[in-house]
Design an enzyme around this catalytic site. Structure first.
Site, mmCIF file in Angstrom:
data_model
loop_
_atom_site.group_PDB
_atom_site.id
_atom_site.type_symbol
_atom_site.label_atom_id
_atom_site.label_comp_id
_atom_site.label_asym_id
_atom_site.label_seq_id
_atom_site.Cartn_x
_atom_site.Cartn_y
_atom_site.Cartn_z
ATOM 1 N N ASP A 1 0.468 -0.920 0.084
ATOM 2 C CA ASP A 1 -0.556 -0.165 0.115
ATOM 3 C C ASP A 1 1.297 1.171 0.089
ATOM 4 O OD1 ASP A 1 -1.992 2.009 0.717
ATOM 5 O OD2 ASP A 1 -2.707 1.200 2.039
ATOM 6 N N TYR B 1 -7.311 15.403 -7.851
ATOM 7 C CA TYR B 1 -6.169 14.595 -8.943
ATOM 8 C C TYR B 1 -5.739 15.563 -9.200
ATOM 9 C CZ TYR B 1 -5.234 11.345 -12.127
ATOM 10 O OH TYR B 1 -4.998 10.278 -13.237
ATOM 11 N N LYS C 1 -1.931 15.837 -9.713
ATOM 12 C CA LYS C 1 -0.779 15.259 -11.072
ATOM 13 C C LYS C 1 0.317 16.901 -11.147
ATOM 14 C CE LYS C 1 -2.285 11.333 -11.864
ATOM 15 N NZ LYS C 1 -0.934 10.403 -11.085
ATOM 16 N N THR D 1 -8.759 1.972 -18.510
ATOM 17 C CA THR D 1 -8.205 1.320 -17.181
ATOM 18 C C THR D 1 -8.950 1.309 -16.548
ATOM 19 O OG1 THR D 1 -7.306 3.067 -16.484
ATOM 20 C CG2 THR D 1 -5.828 2.273 -18.099
HETATM 21 N N1 LIG Z 1 -5.886 5.563 -17.014
HETATM 22 C C1 LIG Z 1 -6.202 7.418 -17.746
HETATM 23 O O1 LIG Z 1 -6.848 7.649 -18.448
HETATM 24 C C2 LIG Z 1 -4.651 8.002 -17.051
HETATM 25 C C3 LIG Z 1 -4.133 9.196 -17.350
HETATM 26 C C4 LIG Z 1 -3.835 10.386 -16.589
HETATM 27 C C5 LIG Z 1 -2.565 9.561 -16.018
HETATM 28 N N2 LIG Z 1 -3.517 8.375 -15.246
HETATM 29 C C6 LIG Z 1 -2.300 7.937 -13.948
HETATM 30 O O2 LIG Z 1 -1.396 6.131 -14.341
HETATM 31 C C7 LIG Z 1 -1.711 5.688 -13.433
HETATM 32 C C8 LIG Z 1 -2.376 4.701 -13.739
HETATM 33 O O3 LIG Z 1 -3.604 4.438 -12.982
HETATM 34 P P1 LIG Z 1 -4.618 3.714 -13.851
HETATM 35 O O4 LIG Z 1 -4.890 4.143 -15.022
HETATM 36 O O5 LIG Z 1 -3.443 2.475 -14.690
HETATM 37 O O6 LIG Z 1 -5.364 2.863 -12.997
HETATM 38 P P2 LIG Z 1 -6.277 1.591 -12.463
HETATM 39 O O7 LIG Z 1 -6.776 1.790 -11.623
HETATM 40 O O8 LIG Z 1 -6.778 0.807 -13.556
HETATM 41 O O9 LIG Z 1 -4.346 0.790 -11.872
HETATM 42 C C9 LIG Z 1 -4.774 1.750 -10.421
HETATM 43 C C10 LIG Z 1 -3.752 -0.116 -9.896
HETATM 44 O O10 LIG Z 1 -2.738 0.973 -8.530
HETATM 45 C C11 LIG Z 1 -2.870 -0.087 -7.408
HETATM 46 N N3 LIG Z 1 -3.268 0.862 -6.475
HETATM 47 C C12 LIG Z 1 -3.920 1.886 -6.184
HETATM 48 N N4 LIG Z 1 -4.468 2.262 -4.531
HETATM 49 C C13 LIG Z 1 -2.908 1.757 -4.797
HETATM 50 C C14 LIG Z 1 -2.677 1.724 -3.396
HETATM 51 N N5 LIG Z 1 -2.674 2.831 -2.673
HETATM 52 N N6 LIG Z 1 -1.135 0.741 -3.357
HETATM 53 C C15 LIG Z 1 -0.422 0.368 -4.403
HETATM 54 N N7 LIG Z 1 -1.213 0.126 -4.960
HETATM 55 C C16 LIG Z 1 -2.426 1.080 -5.264
HETATM 56 C C17 LIG Z 1 -4.152 0.004 -7.735
HETATM 57 O O11 LIG Z 1 -4.438 -1.625 -7.116
HETATM 58 C C18 LIG Z 1 -4.419 -1.106 -9.557
HETATM 59 O O12 LIG Z 1 -3.360 -2.255 -9.928
HETATM 60 C C19 LIG Z 1 -2.149 6.781 -12.206
HETATM 61 O O13 LIG Z 1 -1.428 7.748 -11.547
HETATM 62 C C20 LIG Z 1 -2.998 7.902 -13.089
HETATM 63 O O14 LIG Z 1 -3.738 8.582 -12.393
HETATM 64 C C21 LIG Z 1 -4.566 7.208 -15.308
#
Ligand SMILES: NC(=O)c1ccc[n+]([C@@H]2O[C@H](COP(=O)([O-])OP(=O)(O)OC[C@H]3O[C@@H](n4cnc5c(N)ncnc54)[C@H](O)[C@@H]3O)[C@@H](O)[C@H]2O)c1
Length: 306
Positions: free
Chosen positions: A76, A183, A187, A218
Site C-alpha cells: 500500500d 486529482y 498531478k 483502465t
Molecule cells: N487511465 C487514464 O486515463 C490515466 C490518465 C492520466 C493519468 N493516469 C495515471 O496513471 C496511473 C495508473 O492509473 P491506471 O489508469 O492504470 O489506474 P488503474 O486503476 O487501472 O490501476 C491502478 C493500480 O494501482 C493500484 N493501487 C491503487 N491504490 C494503491 C495503493 N494505495 N497502493 C498500491 N497500489 C495501489 C491498483 O490496485 C491498480 O492495480 C495513475 O497515477 C493515474 O493517475 C491514468
C-alpha cells in the site's frame, strides 16, 4: 551535466533501441493493472527484472506468475513500512535498483469543492486522493533517491550507472480539467517534484522524468465514463504506447527533466510526444528569474534548511 538546465525536447518520431534496459531492475508501483501493468510488460519484454508493488494480491500474483523473473510485493503506497519492505525485497532479490516508476494513483470521488447545503455545517473533506497520489509518491521518491545514491554516491563519476525515477502526471498535470481539485493538484504536483529534483539528480548519476497519459481505458474510471469520452468524439491513447513511452525515456541516458504526453495517434505518430511545456526558452524575464532562484547556492547543497 549536474545542475545544468534540461536538454532540448525529445524527438518522438524516431525508432529507438531499449537494449540498455536489459538486465536492469525496475520497481513499478500500482503495477498489477492498467497502465502500471503496461509498464511492467514493456520492461519485461525489454528483459529488465521487475518488482511489482500493488495493493491487489490477486492481480499482482497473477501477473508475476505470467512473467518469469518478475516479483510481486503486496504494497500500500500510503504506508511507509510497505514501501520500505518493497524496496528492501527488490534490493535483496536483484542487488541493485535502477528504475522506479511511481505509478500508483487513484481518481475517486472528491468532496473538496462539494456544497454541503445552506443549512449544514461544511463537512471535513476526505483527502484520500492526496494520500495515494502525493504522500505515496513522495515516499516512493524518497526511497528511489536513497537506493540510487547508495548505488552511485554523490560525486559525479564516469563509473556511475544510469538510474531513473519516473513520475506519473496526466493531462490533468497541465490542462484545465473541470473535475476534482485533489486529482488535478496531485498531478500538477508530479511536475513540481520533477522540477525540485531535475537539477540535482546528475550528481548521483540519476535522472527524473514524467509520463503524462491522456485518457487510457483502465479501471481508474468507470467503463461508462470512458464510453462517454469516446461518444464525445475524443480519441483515447493506449496502454501499449504508454509502455513504449516509458522505454523511450529509459533507453536514452541523457533524457532528464522532461515530460512525455501519452497521446492518441492523431496527435503523435508513435503515441507519445514531448509538448515542451516545462521550459520557457522564449521568455527571457522568466529565465532571468530562474537563474536568480538557483544563484544563492550550488544546487547540490540545498538551501533554506532550518
Ligand atoms: N487511465 C487514464 O486515463 C490515466 C490518465 C492520466 C493519468 N493516469 C495515471 O496513471 C496511473 C495508473 O492509473 P491506471 O489508469 O492504470 O489506474 P488503474 O486503476 O487501472 O490501476 C491502478 C493500480 O494501482 C493500484 N493501487 C491503487 N491504490 C494503491 C495503493 N494505495 N497502493 C498500491 N497500489 C495501489 C491498483 O490496485 C491498480 O492495480 C495513475 O497515477 C493515474 O493517475 C491514468
Amino acid at each position: 551535466m549536474p545542475g545544468s538546465t534540461p536538454a532540448t525536447p525529445i524527438n518522438c518520431e524516431i525508432d529507438f533501441d531499449p537494449a540498455n534496459v536489459a538486465g536492469k531492475t525496475a520497481i513499478v508501483t500500482g503495477g498489477a493493472n492498467g497502465l502500471g501493468q503496461a509498464y511492467v510488460r514493456a520492461l519485461h519484454a525489454a528483459k529488465a527484472n521487475v518488482v511489482i508493488g500493488d495493493l491487489s494480491l490477486q492481480n499482482g500474483e497473477k501477473l508475476a506468475s505470467e512473467l518469469p523473473g518478475t516479483r510481486f510485493v503486496q504494497t500500500d503506497v500510503t504506508k511507509w513500512e510497505d514501501q520500505l519492505n518493497m524496496f528492501q525485497k527488490a534490493e535483496k532479490e536483484f542487488g541493485k535498483i535502477h528504475y522506479v516508476v511511481a505509478n500508483a494513483g487513484v481518481a475517486t470521488k472528491d468532496d473538496v469543492f462539494s456544497f454541503d447545503g445552506p443549512d449544514s455545517e461544511p463537512k471535513e473533506p476526505k483527502l484520500n486522493i492526496i494520500d495515494v497520489n502525493i504522500r505515496g509518491v513522495l515516499y516512493t521518491a524518497k526511497l528511489a533517491m536513497h537506493y540510487f545514491i547508495k548505488l552511485n554516491g554523490t560525486t559525479p563519476s564516469p563509473h556511475q550507472v544510469d538510474t531513473c525515477l519516473i513520475l506519473i502526471g496526466s493531462g490533468a498535470a497541465f490542462l484545465d480539467c473541470p473535475r476534482g481539485p485533489q486529482y488535478q493538484c496531485s498531478k500538477w504536483g508530479m511536475r513540481g517534484v520533477m522540477h525540485a529534483l531535475r537539477r540535482t539528480t546528475g550528481f548521483y548519476g540519476s535522472r527524473v522524468n514524467v509520463l503524462s497519459p491522456w485518457y487510457v481505458r483502465t479501471n481508474i474510471l468507470t467503463k461508462e465514463t470512458f464510453d462517454q469520452v469516446e461518444r464525445a468524439g475524443v480519441q483515447i491513447a493506449t496502454t501499449e504506447d504508454a509502455g513504449q513511452a516509458l522505454l523511450r525515456l529509459l533507453s536514452e541516458t541523457d533524457i532528464n527533466g522532461r515530460m512525455l504526453f501519452i497521446a492518441p495517434r492523431k496527435w503523435a505518430s508513435k503515441g507519445y510526444v514531448d509538448l515542451d511545456i516545462d521550459e520557457y526558452p522564449e521568455n527571457s524575464l522568466l529565465n532571468e528569474i530562474q537563474e536568480d532562484q538557483v544563484k544563492p547556492a550550488p544546487v547540490n547543497l540545498g538551501l533554506f534548511i532550518k
